[in-house]
Structure formats: C-alpha cells, structure tokens
Design a protein around this motif. Structure first.
Motif, mmCIF file in Angstrom:
data_model
loop_
_atom_site.group_PDB
_atom_site.id
_atom_site.type_symbol
_atom_site.label_atom_id
_atom_site.label_comp_id
_atom_site.label_asym_id
_atom_site.label_seq_id
_atom_site.Cartn_x
_atom_site.Cartn_y
_atom_site.Cartn_z
ATOM 1 N N MET A 189 0.833 -1.181 0.000
ATOM 2 C CA MET A 189 0.000 0.000 0.000
ATOM 3 C C MET A 189 0.879 1.246 0.000
ATOM 4 S SD MET A 189 -2.970 -1.054 -0.142
ATOM 5 C CE MET A 189 -3.993 -2.434 0.175
ATOM 6 N N MET A 190 0.437 2.223 -0.731
ATOM 7 C CA MET A 190 1.188 3.472 -0.817
ATOM 8 C C MET A 190 0.699 4.430 0.272
ATOM 9 S SD MET A 190 1.473 4.072 -4.959
ATOM 10 C CE MET A 190 0.051 5.083 -4.957
ATOM 11 N N PRO A 191 1.600 5.224 0.798
ATOM 12 C CA PRO A 191 1.173 6.195 1.817
ATOM 13 C C PRO A 191 0.442 7.377 1.178
ATOM 14 C CG PRO A 191 3.517 6.421 1.383
ATOM 15 C CD PRO A 191 3.032 5.231 0.580
ATOM 16 N N GLY A 192 -0.598 7.849 1.824
ATOM 17 C CA GLY A 192 -1.293 9.054 1.369
ATOM 18 C C GLY A 192 -2.364 8.814 0.334
ATOM 19 N N LYS A 193 -2.012 8.244 -0.805
ATOM 20 C CA LYS A 193 -2.957 7.986 -1.897
ATOM 21 C C LYS A 193 -2.838 6.530 -2.305
ATOM 22 C CE LYS A 193 -2.476 12.533 -3.974
ATOM 23 N NZ LYS A 193 -2.201 13.269 -5.215
ATOM 24 N N ASP A 194 -3.931 6.008 -2.824
ATOM 25 C CA ASP A 194 -3.816 4.648 -3.355
ATOM 26 C C ASP A 194 -3.583 4.717 -4.870
ATOM 27 O OD1 ASP A 194 -6.322 4.978 -4.642
ATOM 28 O OD2 ASP A 194 -7.405 3.947 -3.049
ATOM 29 N N GLY A 195 -3.269 3.593 -5.452
ATOM 30 C CA GLY A 195 -2.953 3.543 -6.873
ATOM 31 C C GLY A 195 -4.117 3.953 -7.756
ATOM 32 N N PHE A 196 -5.348 3.660 -7.312
ATOM 33 C CA PHE A 196 -6.520 4.054 -8.081
ATOM 34 C C PHE A 196 -6.596 5.574 -8.192
ATOM 35 C CE2 PHE A 196 -8.173 0.128 -5.825
ATOM 36 C CZ PHE A 196 -7.904 -0.730 -6.884
ATOM 37 N N GLU A 197 -6.361 6.248 -7.084
ATOM 38 C CA GLU A 197 -6.408 7.709 -7.069
ATOM 39 C C GLU A 197 -5.315 8.301 -7.955
ATOM 40 O OE1 GLU A 197 -6.501 11.429 -3.898
ATOM 41 O OE2 GLU A 197 -6.478 9.375 -3.145
ATOM 42 N N VAL A 198 -4.113 7.757 -7.859
ATOM 43 C CA VAL A 198 -3.009 8.239 -8.697
ATOM 44 C C VAL A 198 -3.348 8.025 -10.172
ATOM 45 C CG1 VAL A 198 -0.590 7.879 -9.320
ATOM 46 C CG2 VAL A 198 -1.267 7.897 -6.903
ATOM 47 N N CYS A 199 -3.911 6.870 -10.494
ATOM 48 C CA CYS A 199 -4.286 6.575 -11.876
ATOM 49 C C CYS A 199 -5.340 7.567 -12.361
ATOM 50 C CB CYS A 199 -4.804 5.147 -11.975
ATOM 51 S SG CYS A 199 -5.198 4.637 -13.655
ATOM 52 N N ARG A 200 -6.369 7.816 -11.567
ATOM 53 C CA ARG A 200 -7.406 8.785 -11.954
ATOM 54 C C ARG A 200 -6.806 10.166 -12.205
ATOM 55 N NH1 ARG A 200 -10.539 5.629 -8.499
ATOM 56 N NH2 ARG A 200 -9.955 6.800 -6.643
ATOM 57 N N GLU A 201 -5.874 10.571 -11.338
ATOM 58 C CA GLU A 201 -5.239 11.880 -11.509
ATOM 59 C C GLU A 201 -4.438 11.936 -12.809
ATOM 60 O OE1 GLU A 201 -2.990 12.751 -7.985
ATOM 61 O OE2 GLU A 201 -4.792 12.877 -6.736
ATOM 62 N N LEU A 202 -3.671 10.895 -13.089
ATOM 63 C CA LEU A 202 -2.892 10.855 -14.327
ATOM 64 C C LEU A 202 -3.794 10.901 -15.551
ATOM 65 C CD1 LEU A 202 -0.224 8.146 -13.454
ATOM 66 C CD2 LEU A 202 0.232 10.549 -13.969
ATOM 67 N N LYS A 203 -4.853 10.123 -15.530
ATOM 68 C CA LYS A 203 -5.735 10.017 -16.691
ATOM 69 C C LYS A 203 -6.604 11.261 -16.878
ATOM 70 C CE LYS A 203 -4.495 5.960 -18.133
ATOM 71 N NZ LYS A 203 -4.019 5.697 -19.485
ATOM 72 N N SER A 204 -6.839 12.028 -15.821
ATOM 73 C CA SER A 204 -7.674 13.231 -15.947
ATOM 74 C C SER A 204 -6.869 14.482 -16.301
ATOM 75 C CB SER A 204 -8.460 13.468 -14.655
ATOM 76 O OG SER A 204 -7.597 13.815 -13.590
ATOM 77 N N ASP A 205 -5.561 14.417 -16.187
ATOM 78 C CA ASP A 205 -4.701 15.564 -16.494
ATOM 79 C C ASP A 205 -4.353 15.538 -17.989
ATOM 80 O OD1 ASP A 205 -2.482 17.292 -16.914
ATOM 81 O OD2 ASP A 205 -1.843 17.038 -14.835
ATOM 82 N N PRO A 206 -4.657 16.604 -18.720
ATOM 83 C CA PRO A 206 -4.367 16.633 -20.159
ATOM 84 C C PRO A 206 -2.892 16.368 -20.495
ATOM 85 C CG PRO A 206 -5.731 18.512 -19.553
ATOM 86 C CD PRO A 206 -5.318 17.837 -18.278
ATOM 87 N N GLU A 207 -1.996 16.721 -19.598
ATOM 88 C CA GLU A 207 -0.566 16.510 -19.869
ATOM 89 C C GLU A 207 -0.136 15.058 -19.678
ATOM 90 O OE1 GLU A 207 2.189 19.270 -18.183
ATOM 91 O OE2 GLU A 207 0.796 20.950 -18.416
ATOM 92 N N THR A 208 -0.879 14.277 -18.910
ATOM 93 C CA THR A 208 -0.478 12.892 -18.629
ATOM 94 C C THR A 208 -1.545 11.861 -18.991
ATOM 95 O OG1 THR A 208 -1.267 13.088 -16.341
ATOM 96 C CG2 THR A 208 1.080 13.563 -16.749
ATOM 97 N N HIS A 209 -2.633 12.280 -19.616
ATOM 98 C CA HIS A 209 -3.722 11.336 -19.877
ATOM 99 C C HIS A 209 -3.307 10.186 -20.790
ATOM 100 C CE1 HIS A 209 -4.232 13.663 -23.573
ATOM 101 N NE2 HIS A 209 -4.842 12.608 -24.047
ATOM 102 N N GLY A 210 -2.289 10.366 -21.594
ATOM 103 C CA GLY A 210 -1.833 9.317 -22.496
ATOM 104 C C GLY A 210 -0.818 8.361 -21.900
ATOM 105 N N VAL A 211 -0.432 8.593 -20.652
ATOM 106 C CA VAL A 211 0.533 7.717 -19.991
ATOM 107 C C VAL A 211 -0.134 6.367 -19.735
ATOM 108 C CG1 VAL A 211 1.815 7.357 -17.843
ATOM 109 C CG2 VAL A 211 1.784 9.609 -18.905
ATOM 110 N N TYR A 212 0.545 5.289 -20.109
ATOM 111 C CA TYR A 212 0.019 3.957 -19.834
ATOM 112 C C TYR A 212 0.193 3.644 -18.360
ATOM 113 C CZ TYR A 212 -0.212 3.094 -24.827
ATOM 114 O OH TYR A 212 -0.519 3.163 -26.148
ATOM 115 N N VAL A 213 -0.856 3.095 -17.773
ATOM 116 C CA VAL A 213 -0.823 2.742 -16.356
ATOM 117 C C VAL A 213 -1.115 1.252 -16.214
ATOM 118 C CG1 VAL A 213 -1.877 3.089 -14.097
ATOM 119 C CG2 VAL A 213 -1.563 5.042 -15.633
#
Length: 70
Positions: free
Chosen positions: A1-25
């Motif tokens: 488990m990651m401290p502070g945020k879980d992987g689902f939250e990090v993934c949602r943030e990456l995918k919702s940001d126009p600069e990182t939405h294309g990053v494969y997760v």
C-alpha cells in the motif's frame, strides 16, 4: 500500500490531467478481488495485474501497449 494515496487515485489523476492522460498505467497489486479489478478499470488503468505475477506476462503486456502506441 502506498502512503497518502492509493494507486486508483493516482491513476485517476494521471488520466484526468491533459498533460499525462496518455501515460500507460499498469496497476500491479496484491488486491485481487473482483471489486478491486473493477475499481482499476474505473480508474482508467490500461492493465490490472495481481501479485504474484509472471514477469513474462508483464513484459508481454508492456510490449503490446507500446506496440499499440506506434
């Protein structure tokens, strides 16, 4: 488990940001319940793999994702 945020939250943030939405997760996790896998899909993950995992499967999936990019 990651401290502070879980992987689902990090993934949602990456995918919702126009600069990182294309990053494969690829979520690589010990959480193997169907509800966890569904949450991974909803978060926008490109792949959800549970531990223990086969390194060859991970490598194959990485190649598939990268090949689809080109």
């Amino acid at each position: 488990m990651m401290p502070g945020k879980d992987g689902f939250e990090v993934c949602r943030e990456l995918k919702s940001d126009p600069e990182t939405h294309g990053v494969y997760v690829i979520l690589l996790t010990a959480m193997g319940q169907e509800s966890d896998m569904e949450e991974g899909r909803r978060s926008g993950a490109d792949e959800y793999m549970t531990k223990p995992y086969a390194p060859r499967m991970l490598r194959r999936r990485l190649h598939e994702l990268l090949d689809s990019y080109t």
